[in-house]
Motif scaffolding. Sequence first.
Motif, PDB file in Angstrom:
ATOM      1  N   VAL A  29     -18.959  47.369  95.694  1.00  0.00           N
ATOM      2  CA  VAL A  29     -17.506  47.408  95.520  1.00  0.00           C
ATOM      3  C   VAL A  29     -17.182  46.370  94.448  1.00  0.00           C
ATOM      4  N   PRO A  30     -17.092  46.802  93.189  1.00  0.00           N
ATOM      5  CA  PRO A  30     -16.886  45.823  92.116  1.00  0.00           C
ATOM      6  C   PRO A  30     -15.511  45.169  92.183  1.00  0.00           C
ATOM      7  N   GLY A  31     -15.493  43.913  91.777  1.00  0.00           N
ATOM      8  CA  GLY A  31     -14.237  43.176  91.672  1.00  0.00           C
ATOM      9  C   GLY A  31     -13.902  42.996  90.203  1.00  0.00           C
ATOM     10  N   PRO A  32     -12.812  42.311  89.925  1.00  0.00           N
ATOM     11  CA  PRO A  32     -12.454  42.099  88.518  1.00  0.00           C
ATOM     12  C   PRO A  32     -13.415  41.120  87.854  1.00  0.00           C
ATOM     13  N   CYS A  33     -13.678  41.339  86.585  1.00  0.00           N
ATOM     14  CA  CYS A  33     -14.541  40.412  85.858  1.00  0.00           C
ATOM     15  C   CYS A  33     -13.738  39.171  85.472  1.00  0.00           C
ATOM     16  N   THR A  34     -14.425  38.175  84.966  1.00  0.00           N
ATOM     17  CA  THR A  34     -13.788  36.907  84.627  1.00  0.00           C
ATOM     18  C   THR A  34     -12.639  37.100  83.649  1.00  0.00           C
ATOM     19  N   GLY A  35     -12.826  37.967  82.664  1.00  0.00           N
ATOM     20  CA  GLY A  35     -11.763  38.213  81.683  1.00  0.00           C
ATOM     21  C   GLY A  35     -10.511  38.779  82.326  1.00  0.00           C
ATOM     22  N   ALA A  36     -10.696  39.698  83.265  1.00  0.00           N
ATOM     23  CA  ALA A  36      -9.542  40.282  83.956  1.00  0.00           C
ATOM     24  C   ALA A  36      -8.841  39.236  84.816  1.00  0.00           C
ATOM     25  N   LYS A  37      -9.630  38.379  85.475  1.00  0.00           N
ATOM     26  CA  LYS A  37      -9.035  37.305  86.282  1.00  0.00           C
ATOM     27  C   LYS A  37      -8.238  36.357  85.392  1.00  0.00           C
ATOM     28  N   PHE A  38      -8.807  36.032  84.236  1.00  0.00           N
ATOM     29  CA  PHE A  38      -8.130  35.130  83.302  1.00  0.00           C
ATOM     30  C   PHE A  38      -6.793  35.727  82.867  1.00  0.00           C
ATOM     31  N   LEU A  39      -6.804  37.009  82.518  1.00  0.00           N
ATOM     32  CA  LEU A  39      -5.572  37.660  82.076  1.00  0.00           C
ATOM     33  C   LEU A  39      -4.535  37.693  83.193  1.00  0.00           C
ATOM     34  N   GLN A  40      -4.968  38.043  84.386  1.00  0.00           N
ATOM     35  CA  GLN A  40      -4.028  38.097  85.508  1.00  0.00           C
ATOM     36  C   GLN A  40      -3.443  36.719  85.791  1.00  0.00           C
ATOM     37  N   ASN A  41      -4.281  35.691  85.781  1.00  0.00           N
ATOM     38  CA  ASN A  41      -3.783  34.342  86.047  1.00  0.00           C
ATOM     39  C   ASN A  41      -2.850  33.866  84.942  1.00  0.00           C
ATOM     40  N   THR A  42      -3.156  34.233  83.701  1.00  0.00           N
ATOM     41  CA  THR A  42      -2.265  33.886  82.598  1.00  0.00           C
ATOM     42  C   THR A  42      -0.901  34.537  82.808  1.00  0.00           C
ATOM     43  N   ASN A  43      -0.906  35.801  83.187  1.00  0.00           N
ATOM     44  CA  ASN A  43       0.357  36.501  83.448  1.00  0.00           C
ATOM     45  C   ASN A  43       1.116  35.863  84.602  1.00  0.00           C
ATOM     46  N   ASP A  44       0.396  35.480  85.647  1.00  0.00           N
ATOM     47  CA  ASP A  44       1.053  34.855  86.798  1.00  0.00           C
ATOM     48  C   ASP A  44       1.644  33.492  86.432  1.00  0.00           C
ATOM     49  N   ILE A  45       0.914  32.715  85.634  1.00  0.00           N
ATOM     50  CA  ILE A  45       1.442  31.425  85.179  1.00  0.00           C
ATOM     51  C   ILE A  45       2.722  31.652  84.379  1.00  0.00           C
ATOM     52  N   CYS A  46       2.716  32.656  83.509  1.00  0.00           N
ATOM     53  CA  CYS A  46       3.912  32.952  82.710  1.00  0.00           C
ATOM     54  C   CYS A  46       5.085  33.344  83.598  1.00  0.00           C
ATOM     55  N   HIS A  47       4.808  34.065  84.656  1.00  0.00           N
ATOM     56  CA  HIS A  47       5.885  34.456  85.567  1.00  0.00           C
ATOM     57  C   HIS A  47       6.505  33.225  86.236  1.00  0.00           C
ATOM     58  N   VAL A  48       5.662  32.309  86.694  1.00  0.00           N
ATOM     59  CA  VAL A  48       6.164  31.091  87.343  1.00  0.00           C
ATOM     60  C   VAL A  48       6.950  30.249  86.334  1.00  0.00           C
ATOM     61  N   ILE A  49       6.464  30.173  85.100  1.00  0.00           N
ATOM     62  CA  ILE A  49       7.201  29.455  84.053  1.00  0.00           C
ATOM     63  C   ILE A  49       8.575  30.098  83.857  1.00  0.00           C
TER      64      ILE A  49
END
Length: 202
Positions: free
Chosen positions: A65-85
């Motif tokens: 059951v594959p999970g997101p790769c590091t790049g996908a995690k990075f992008l998602q976290n970047t988007n989440d940080i932007c949302h909180v900002i």
Amino acid sequence: MATYLEKNGACYERKTNLQVHPEDRISIFDHVNIVPMTKRSNVNETTWQNAISNNRSLIVVEKNVPGPCTGAKFLQNTNDICHVIGMMYEKLLTDYNTDLTNEQCFRSISRLRTAAFHDGYIWTRFTNKLAVYGMEMWHISLLVTYKSSRNIQVHRPYWNIRPDVPRLEQRQNALALLNTANQNSRFAEAFQLCTSCVYDTQ
């Protein structure tokens, strides 16, 4: 101990410890391919134990059951940080605009920040509002630059204040994003203050 390469899609992520499910596909190398790609359940226990205890082993694991790769995690976290900002922007604008006439109000943190550099009254009022949250203009500059440089429309309701989740927990979850966001300590400080402002917690 063995080194693991976890394969998720096209990404390989190096790990020193990995839970391997019997249905995960694995391949074991020790200078040569000892076990070609097969399900973990097809490898006898002795071979498996020898491989995981051998520091020369390289075990490639293709998760069942594959999970997101590091790049996908990075992008998602970047988007989440932007949302909180963005949530912080709203709060700071509300604070700044309180008791001002419509003509004096700002609808954009970027415009407010720019105006502050050209007008002493705006600078003083804005920096006083920032000080309430322990922030200085350089914190805002870093956060504005971060969000603007990615030019991302962020709409992630998970980070909004919700009555069913304690604010301290939401803040801690937001701060955990920094673990994979790959930013320097000054940005981490700015984002910590940002989350304190947004979630009204320390």
